[in-house]
Structure formats: structure tokens, C-alpha cells
Design a protein around this motif. Structure first.
Motif, mmCIF file in Angstrom:
data_model
loop_
_atom_site.group_PDB
_atom_site.id
_atom_site.type_symbol
_atom_site.label_atom_id
_atom_site.label_comp_id
_atom_site.label_asym_id
_atom_site.label_seq_id
_atom_site.Cartn_x
_atom_site.Cartn_y
_atom_site.Cartn_z
ATOM 1 N N LEU A 111 0.828 -1.219 0.000
ATOM 2 C CA LEU A 111 0.000 0.000 0.000
ATOM 3 C C LEU A 111 0.860 1.267 0.000
ATOM 4 O O LEU A 111 0.566 2.224 -0.722
ATOM 5 C CB LEU A 111 -0.928 -0.025 1.234
ATOM 6 C CG LEU A 111 -1.762 1.228 1.471
ATOM 7 C CD1 LEU A 111 -2.699 1.498 0.290
ATOM 8 C CD2 LEU A 111 -2.572 1.096 2.758
ATOM 9 N N VAL A 134 -12.898 -0.731 1.551
ATOM 10 C CA VAL A 134 -13.722 -0.380 2.708
ATOM 11 C C VAL A 134 -14.815 0.601 2.280
ATOM 12 O O VAL A 134 -14.514 1.680 1.764
ATOM 13 C CB VAL A 134 -12.864 0.270 3.814
ATOM 14 C CG1 VAL A 134 -13.707 0.564 5.051
ATOM 15 C CG2 VAL A 134 -11.681 -0.617 4.169
ATOM 16 N N TYR A 171 -5.325 -5.439 10.830
ATOM 17 C CA TYR A 171 -5.378 -3.996 10.597
ATOM 18 C C TYR A 171 -4.086 -3.291 11.005
ATOM 19 O O TYR A 171 -3.239 -3.863 11.679
ATOM 20 C CB TYR A 171 -6.508 -3.382 11.453
ATOM 21 C CG TYR A 171 -7.865 -3.917 11.157
ATOM 22 C CD1 TYR A 171 -8.649 -3.392 10.129
ATOM 23 C CD2 TYR A 171 -8.395 -4.975 11.905
ATOM 24 C CE1 TYR A 171 -9.914 -3.884 9.867
ATOM 25 C CE2 TYR A 171 -9.664 -5.479 11.650
ATOM 26 C CZ TYR A 171 -10.410 -4.927 10.631
ATOM 27 O OH TYR A 171 -11.655 -5.422 10.363
ATOM 28 N N GLY A 172 -4.014 -1.993 10.627
ATOM 29 C CA GLY A 172 -3.086 -1.097 11.285
ATOM 30 C C GLY A 172 -3.767 -0.650 12.565
ATOM 31 O O GLY A 172 -4.976 -0.395 12.574
ATOM 32 N N GLU A 191 1.453 -1.814 12.064
ATOM 33 C CA GLU A 191 0.690 -2.549 11.045
ATOM 34 C C GLU A 191 0.588 -4.021 11.431
ATOM 35 O O GLU A 191 1.596 -4.678 11.705
ATOM 36 C CB GLU A 191 1.369 -2.390 9.670
ATOM 37 C CG GLU A 191 0.636 -3.058 8.514
ATOM 38 C CD GLU A 191 -0.712 -2.412 8.177
ATOM 39 O OE1 GLU A 191 -0.980 -1.281 8.606
ATOM 40 O OE2 GLU A 191 -1.517 -3.088 7.501
ATOM 41 N N ILE A 204 -7.190 1.151 12.045
ATOM 42 C CA ILE A 204 -7.225 2.127 10.956
ATOM 43 C C ILE A 204 -8.227 1.634 9.912
ATOM 44 O O ILE A 204 -8.123 0.515 9.413
ATOM 45 C CB ILE A 204 -5.816 2.280 10.334
ATOM 46 C CG1 ILE A 204 -4.827 2.749 11.406
ATOM 47 C CG2 ILE A 204 -5.846 3.214 9.146
ATOM 48 C CD1 ILE A 204 -3.375 2.780 10.949
ATOM 49 N N THR A 205 -9.200 2.516 9.596
ATOM 50 C CA THR A 205 -10.329 2.095 8.752
ATOM 51 C C THR A 205 -10.028 2.110 7.254
ATOM 52 O O THR A 205 -10.667 1.407 6.489
ATOM 53 C CB THR A 205 -11.534 3.030 9.029
ATOM 54 O OG1 THR A 205 -11.873 2.902 10.395
ATOM 55 C CG2 THR A 205 -12.722 2.684 8.187
ATOM 56 N N GLY A 206 -9.098 2.936 6.821
ATOM 57 C CA GLY A 206 -8.854 3.012 5.372
ATOM 58 C C GLY A 206 -9.203 4.370 4.796
ATOM 59 O O GLY A 206 -9.456 4.530 3.601
ATOM 60 N N TYR A 208 -7.649 8.445 5.135
ATOM 61 C CA TYR A 208 -6.521 9.215 5.664
ATOM 62 C C TYR A 208 -6.528 10.618 5.059
ATOM 63 O O TYR A 208 -6.912 10.784 3.900
ATOM 64 C CB TYR A 208 -5.181 8.591 5.264
ATOM 65 C CG TYR A 208 -5.057 7.083 5.422
ATOM 66 C CD1 TYR A 208 -4.265 6.540 6.430
ATOM 67 C CD2 TYR A 208 -5.700 6.204 4.555
ATOM 68 C CE1 TYR A 208 -4.110 5.162 6.581
ATOM 69 C CE2 TYR A 208 -5.563 4.817 4.703
ATOM 70 C CZ TYR A 208 -4.770 4.308 5.712
ATOM 71 O OH TYR A 208 -4.625 2.947 5.846
ATOM 72 N N GLN A 230 4.762 -0.485 3.719
ATOM 73 C CA GLN A 230 3.523 -0.181 4.426
ATOM 74 C C GLN A 230 3.341 1.325 4.614
ATOM 75 O O GLN A 230 4.265 2.020 5.045
ATOM 76 C CB GLN A 230 3.512 -0.873 5.800
ATOM 77 C CG GLN A 230 3.506 -2.398 5.735
ATOM 78 C CD GLN A 230 2.175 -2.957 5.214
ATOM 79 O OE1 GLN A 230 1.202 -2.227 5.001
ATOM 80 N NE2 GLN A 230 2.142 -4.262 5.000
ATOM 81 N N THR A 232 1.422 2.500 6.904
ATOM 82 C CA THR A 232 1.419 2.674 8.368
ATOM 83 C C THR A 232 2.833 2.963 8.883
ATOM 84 O O THR A 232 3.022 3.816 9.758
ATOM 85 C CB THR A 232 0.853 1.403 9.050
ATOM 86 O OG1 THR A 232 -0.451 1.174 8.518
ATOM 87 C CG2 THR A 232 0.756 1.567 10.553
#
Ligand code: G1P
Length: 292
Positions: A111, A134, A171-172, A191, A204-206, A208, A230, A232
Motif C-alpha cells: 500500500l 472499505v 489492521y493497522g 501494522e 485504521i479504517t482506510g 486518511y 507499508q 502505516t
């Protein structure tokens, strides 16, 4: 404070968790009830004031580009047949010319690497990232809520939500230091921590909002969890010199990257549909009625 004008949507992922549905079609194009999943995410971005969406794509993702273009033959045919309501719906969901860019991530390096691929198009301004796996159902969109917080705090903002402690390793996860209502100041993030070793259950939902300085951290970064570069890890480094707030947003998220998450999203969006929600509920009841 500079307005958040651009959003990066990484769409290069292979969709392996939802195969075989994604063998010949991008996972972002799978329908969640009556429209492709990606449409909801783009709608959320534009509703939050985003003016330009940057897709980070990969091989076999051409359908996304076509979807946001004019479908010339289809639209002519609809016009000739007098199907103006369908035509109008298509036209109103088409983005303004020039408001989307597409850049390819040439290898699946993670990512963080995908976001880094957008650096030239984003330039030196704060920007949003929305992970299209998400979907978030909310009265005011998740990114809109974050933009409101950003207007007061500046800096960097990430959306978080509470998850069961047994699921933190997906998740992160943030390390909170203090809380003010739904805003959380943090002093770290990690992460995919092992269950039992996570600093909290705030995942972290996704979504930012990031300062462009993150690109500098991504540029020289070694791979992290899962052998991938990553985002994160870059944010955790950025946090040493910049403010980071987490927002526990008001809404419900759905992970369309998994088969059951995708089913849940499809049901939720069907039930919420303005015209067809009632019928969808009746159909669902047929399947959930206890046997006689
Ligand atoms: C990514 C992020 C992770 C975040 C998650 C949300 O992970 O790296 O921090 O919590 O999305 O869905 P992925 O699901 O791509 O492995």
C-alpha cells in the motif's frame, strides 16, 4: 490552511480473497447492490469536497477507467429509445472532464508503494487516501467528518474504529495517548500487530488525510509487515515531527475485500436503497423466516 483537493484511491490489488469473482474483473467493479463498489468511494470523496481523484491502478484494471468515461454507444441508444431517466442517472454520476487521473503501480509492493506512485500527480499539497475495499455508510461521509476535523487541527488525520481484540492482526492499529470526544491524539501505530501485542483495539479504517511529506518517508522505506512497503510504517515515522489525530468516525464500515464482508455490504446497501430498500427487506425476510 490548504484545502484537501486531491484523493488517492489505490486500486491495483488482485482481489485474491474474493476469487473467482475477480478472475476477469477488478474487485472494485463488483456490484454492491446496484452499482460498482468504487462508485460509493468516489461519491464519498467528492461529497467531502475532493476535486481530483488519482487512481493507482494495475494490469487488468481498465474497466475502472471505462466506467468513469462516457459510454458513447450505450448513451446514444438510451437517447434513441427515450430512456431519459436512466440516461440522466448515468450522466449525473459521470465525473467532470479532467477530474480523474490514472497511474500504474507496476509491481505489487504494498500500500505504501501504491500511494508513493501518486506523488507526482499529488505534488506538494495535503491529500486524502481512501481504500476502496472499505465502504462506509454514514449520514455525513467518513471523509467529510475527517475534513471537518482537519479544518480545526490541520496536520494528519486518520479514521479509526474499534474492532474485537481478536481481530487486530488484520489492521493497522494506533497507540492512543489522549482523547477529546471522538478525536484521539496518538503516539504511535503499528501494522498488523499480533493478537495480544497490539497497543489498542482502535483499527485504521482506510481513510486518511496526509501531508505530502509522507512521500519522503515512503521513498526510502524498507518493507514491513507481510514483506510489503507499508503506509502505516511511513506514517509512524512522520509522526515523530508532525501532528496526527485519529477520528473515531460516526458510521458503519464494510470490508468488501472478503466474501462475507462483501455480502454484508450488499445487504446493507440494498436495505438503504431509496426506491428498492423495502422490497429488498421483504426478499431478505423470505430467507431468514424460521422453517414451519
Ligand atoms: C490496509 C492498511 C491497514 C488498514 C486496512 C483497513 O491493510 O494497511 O492499516 O487497517 O487496510 O482495511 P490491508 O487490508 O490492505 O491489508
Amino acid at each position: 490552511m490548504r484545502k484537501i483537493r486531491k484523493a488517492v484511491l489505490p486500486v491495483a490489488g488482485l482481489g485474491t480473497r474474493v476469487l473467482p469473482a475477480t478472475k476477469a474483473m477488478p474487485k472494485e467493479m463488483l456490484p454492491v447492490f446496484d452499482r460498482p463498489a468504487i462508485q460509493y468511494v468516489v461519491d464519498e470523496a467528492f461529497a467531502a469536497g475532493i476535486e481530483h481523484v488519482v487512481f493507482v491502478t494495475g494490469r487488468n484494471k481498465g474497466a475502472i477507467e471505462d466506467y468513469f468515461d462516457t459510454a458513447y454507444e450505450l448513451e446514444i441508444t438510451l437517447r434513441e429509445k427515450g430512456k431519459t431517466d436512466i440516461l440522466e442517472a448515468l450522466e449525473s454520476s459521470r465525473p467532470t472532464p479532467g477530474s480523474m487521473s490514472f497511474v500504474r503501480q507496476q509491481a505489487p509492493l504494498g500500500l505504501g508503494h501504491a500511494i508513493w506512485c501518486a506523488r507526482d500527480i499529488v505534488g506538494d499539497e495535503p491529500f486524502a487516501v481512501l481504500l476502496p475495499d472499505v465502504l462506509v455508510q454514514a449520514k455525513s461521509g467518513c471523509l467529510s467528518q475527517m475534513v471537518d476535523v482537519y479544518a480545526e487541527t490541520g496536520g494528519n488525520i486518520i479514521a479509526v474504529e474499534q474492532v474485537p481484540p481478536s481481530e487486530v492482526d488484520k489492521y493497522g492499529v494506533i497507540s492512543p495517548s489522549s482523547r477529546n470526544g471522538n478525536r484521539i491524539l496518538m503516539n504511535g501505530m503499528v501494522e498488523k500487530p499480533a493478537v495480544g501485542a497490539a497497543p489498542s483495539n482502535l483499527a485504521i479504517t482506510g481513510r486518511y488525510i496526509l501531508q505530502a511529506s509522507v512521500f519522503g518517508y515512503l521513498a526510502d522505506q524498507a518493507s514491513g509487515a507481510g514483506g510489503e512497503i507499508q503506509l502505516t510504517d511511513a506514517m509512524a515515522r512522520q509522526m515523530a515531527s508532525e501532528d496526527f489525530h485519529a477520528v473515531e468516525y460516526d458510521g458503519q464500515s464494510y470490508d468488501c475485500g472478503s466474501k462475507l464482508g462483501y455480502l454484508r455490504a450488499t445487504i446493507a446497501y440494498a436495505l438503504q436503497h431509496e426506491q428498492l430498500g423495502g422490497d429488498a427487506a421483504r426478499i431478505l425476510a423470505e430467507f431468514t423466516r424460521p422453517p414451519e
